[in-house]
Design an enzyme around this catalytic site. Structure first.
Site, PDB file in Angstrom:
ATOM      1  N   GLU A 188     -12.474   6.240   4.496  1.00  0.00           N
ATOM      2  CA  GLU A 188     -11.617   7.427   4.348  1.00  0.00           C
ATOM      3  C   GLU A 188     -11.832   7.979   2.950  1.00  0.00           C
ATOM      4  OE1 GLU A 188      -7.978   5.883   7.215  1.00  0.00           O
ATOM      5  OE2 GLU A 188      -7.617   6.264   5.087  1.00  0.00           O
ATOM      6  N   HIS A 235      -3.790  -2.000   1.945  1.00  0.00           N
ATOM      7  CA  HIS A 235      -2.598  -2.533   1.281  1.00  0.00           C
ATOM      8  C   HIS A 235      -2.701  -4.014   0.932  1.00  0.00           C
ATOM      9  CE1 HIS A 235      -0.955   1.316   1.184  1.00  0.00           C
ATOM     10  NE2 HIS A 235      -1.068   1.468   2.493  1.00  0.00           N
ATOM     11  N   ARG A 286      -6.105   3.435  -6.562  1.00  0.00           N
ATOM     12  CA  ARG A 286      -4.840   2.682  -6.636  1.00  0.00           C
ATOM     13  C   ARG A 286      -4.851   1.418  -5.782  1.00  0.00           C
ATOM     14  NH1 ARG A 286      -0.809   6.793  -3.479  1.00  0.00           N
ATOM     15  NH2 ARG A 286      -1.543   8.189  -5.112  1.00  0.00           N
ATOM     16  N   ASN A 305      -6.933  -1.030   8.893  1.00  0.00           N
ATOM     17  CA  ASN A 305      -7.022  -0.508   7.524  1.00  0.00           C
ATOM     18  C   ASN A 305      -6.472  -1.574   6.568  1.00  0.00           C
ATOM     19  OD1 ASN A 305      -6.069   0.702   5.076  1.00  0.00           O
ATOM     20  ND2 ASN A 305      -6.333   2.710   5.995  1.00  0.00           N
ATOM     21  N   THR A 347      -1.076   9.241   2.524  1.00  0.00           N
ATOM     22  CA  THR A 347      -1.655  10.506   2.972  1.00  0.00           C
ATOM     23  C   THR A 347      -0.587  11.250   3.771  1.00  0.00           C
ATOM     24  OG1 THR A 347      -3.716   9.299   3.124  1.00  0.00           O
ATOM     25  CG2 THR A 347      -3.694  11.505   4.062  1.00  0.00           C
ATOM     26  N   GLU A 350      -9.197  12.827  13.929  1.00  0.00           N
ATOM     27  CA  GLU A 350      -8.156  11.793  13.931  1.00  0.00           C
ATOM     28  C   GLU A 350      -6.826  12.517  13.802  1.00  0.00           C
ATOM     29  OE1 GLU A 350      -8.785   8.102  11.965  1.00  0.00           O
ATOM     30  OE2 GLU A 350      -6.651   7.843  11.537  1.00  0.00           O
ATOM     31  N   ARG A 381      -9.472   5.894  -2.876  1.00  0.00           N
ATOM     32  CA  ARG A 381      -8.777   7.063  -3.425  1.00  0.00           C
ATOM     33  C   ARG A 381      -9.339   7.412  -4.783  1.00  0.00           C
ATOM     34  NH1 ARG A 381      -3.588   8.063  -0.590  1.00  0.00           N
ATOM     35  NH2 ARG A 381      -3.271   9.646  -2.170  1.00  0.00           N
ATOM     36  N   HIS A 414      -1.724   6.680  11.565  1.00  0.00           N
ATOM     37  CA  HIS A 414      -0.725   6.810  10.499  1.00  0.00           C
ATOM     38  C   HIS A 414       0.662   6.434  10.999  1.00  0.00           C
ATOM     39  CE1 HIS A 414       1.079   7.863   6.704  1.00  0.00           C
ATOM     40  NE2 HIS A 414      -0.139   7.942   6.216  1.00  0.00           N
ATOM     41  N   HIS A 434      -9.674   3.260   2.429  1.00  0.00           N
ATOM     42  CA  HIS A 434      -9.572   4.564   1.763  1.00  0.00           C
ATOM     43  C   HIS A 434      -9.818   4.361   0.271  1.00  0.00           C
ATOM     44  CE1 HIS A 434      -6.828   8.354   1.031  1.00  0.00           C
ATOM     45  NE2 HIS A 434      -8.035   8.470   0.489  1.00  0.00           N
TER      46      HIS A 434
HETATM   47  N1  PXP Z   1      -5.694   7.036   9.390  1.00  0.00           N
HETATM   48  C1  PXP Z   1      -5.832   7.724   8.238  1.00  0.00           C
HETATM   49  C2  PXP Z   1      -6.788   8.869   8.214  1.00  0.00           C
HETATM   50  C3  PXP Z   1      -5.123   7.358   7.083  1.00  0.00           C
HETATM   51  O1  PXP Z   1      -5.276   8.059   5.949  1.00  0.00           O
HETATM   52  C4  PXP Z   1      -4.280   6.233   7.134  1.00  0.00           C
HETATM   53  C5  PXP Z   1      -3.544   5.794   5.903  1.00  0.00           C
HETATM   54  O2  PXP Z   1      -4.443   5.446   4.926  1.00  0.00           O
HETATM   55  C6  PXP Z   1      -4.184   5.529   8.346  1.00  0.00           C
HETATM   56  C7  PXP Z   1      -4.884   5.972   9.475  1.00  0.00           C
HETATM   57  C8  PXP Z   1      -3.359   4.298   8.489  1.00  0.00           C
HETATM   58  O3  PXP Z   1      -2.018   4.593   8.295  1.00  0.00           O
HETATM   59  P1  PXP Z   1      -0.981   3.405   8.188  1.00  0.00           P
HETATM   60  O4  PXP Z   1      -1.351   2.619   6.952  1.00  0.00           O
HETATM   61  O5  PXP Z   1       0.325   4.097   8.075  1.00  0.00           O
HETATM   62  O6  PXP Z   1      -1.121   2.572   9.426  1.00  0.00           O
END
Ligand code: PXP
Length: 245
Positions: A76, A13, A52, A10, A107, A157, A48, A196, A46
């Site tokens: 996402e 960030h 952001r 992901n 999230t 998930e 949003r 997550h 994601h």
């Molecule tokens: N899976 C989902 C569905 C999420 O919403 C997120 C956060 O955007 C992640 C995985 C990844 O989480 P993290 O950034 O904490 O690794």
């Protein structure tokens, strides 16, 4: 040999850092390209409601990159008409429905599928009819998994945020919840993913759940990339996952 569990990276960030200055650097698409070259099985982003981090043009560029690379993009998205229209326009490989509240930092919990079946089912159907693999991001509870099955999702998930925050006996109890949810989902014919808050220590723990087929990891890898570079962080995560017997 068993098929390795997939690693979705992901890159949200990277966009968070970029947006802190409002320019173009660092570019999440460049990060996605590097992640794929380093062995990520797919890219997760994601979009949003408040934009952001990831923006509409990022999704457009990521769609192009993943199509060219022949790797999956996992979008996402919140359960809104706006996001549904965007997903139908880009048709990524996968769509993962997540809860969204403007004031949350990330999230914070899973999607409440149980109790909202009438709202979620048509969105799942529209995405699936357009060829997307639809996943629902939920807490590891029987009610949520059964609801995911009832609304026609192909994938669940499991939200691992609680597991990652807990310690000791509380963590062991949460692991049992994750394992039970994974078994139930698998028995109902759902593919099981998890994500997550995962890091080099907790990601391998999730691989002790045999039903888990994919991990989605963002914040930790992007944070580690500051110190070691993204390629090295992904290599180390892959090695930690592959070390699980
Ligand atoms: N899976 C989902 C569905 C999420 O919403 C997120 C956060 O955007 C992640 C995985 C990844 O989480 P993290 O950034 O904490 O690794």
């Amino acid at each position: 040999m068993a098929t390795p569990v997939r690693l979705g990276v992901n890159i949200d960030h990277v966009a968070t850092v970029r947006n802190a200055r409002g320019g173009v650097h660092p570019d999440p698409v460049r990060a996605a390209r590097e992640a794929l070259a380093a062995g990520a099985d797919g890219i997760t982003a994601h979009l949003r409601e408040d934009r952001r981090h990831i923006t509409d043009s990022d999704i457009e560029a990521l769609s192009r990159l993943c199509a060219e690379a022949g790797r999956p993009l996992n979008l996402e998205m919140a359960v809104t008409d706006e996001m549904l229209a965007i997903a139908l326009r880009h048709r990524p490989h996968a769509a993962c429905l997540v809860p969204e509240r403007r004031e949350e930092v990330t999230t914070e919990g899973g999607l409440a599928v149980a109790g909202q079946e009438a709202r979620i089912e048509p969105v799942v159907k529209a995405l699936a009819d357009a060829g997307m693999r639809v996943s629902l991001f939920v807490e590891p509870s029987r009610a949520q998994i059964e609801a995911c099955h009832a609304v026609g999702a192909q994938v669940v998930e499991l939200h691992t945020g609680r597991y990652c925050h807990l310690e000791g006996d509380d963590r062991a109890v949460e692991f049992e919840r994750l394992q039970a949810a994974a078994t139930l989902a698998f028995d109902l014919g759902l593919e099981v993913h998890a994500g997550h808050g995962l890091d080099y220590v907790t990601a391998p723990h999730m691989l002790a759940i045999p039903e888990v087929r994919e991990l989605n990891i963002g914040h930790f890898l992007i944070g580690e990339a500051v110190f070691t570079g993204l390629t090295s962080a992904i290599h180390r995560m892959r090695a930690a996952m592959d070390a699980v017997p």
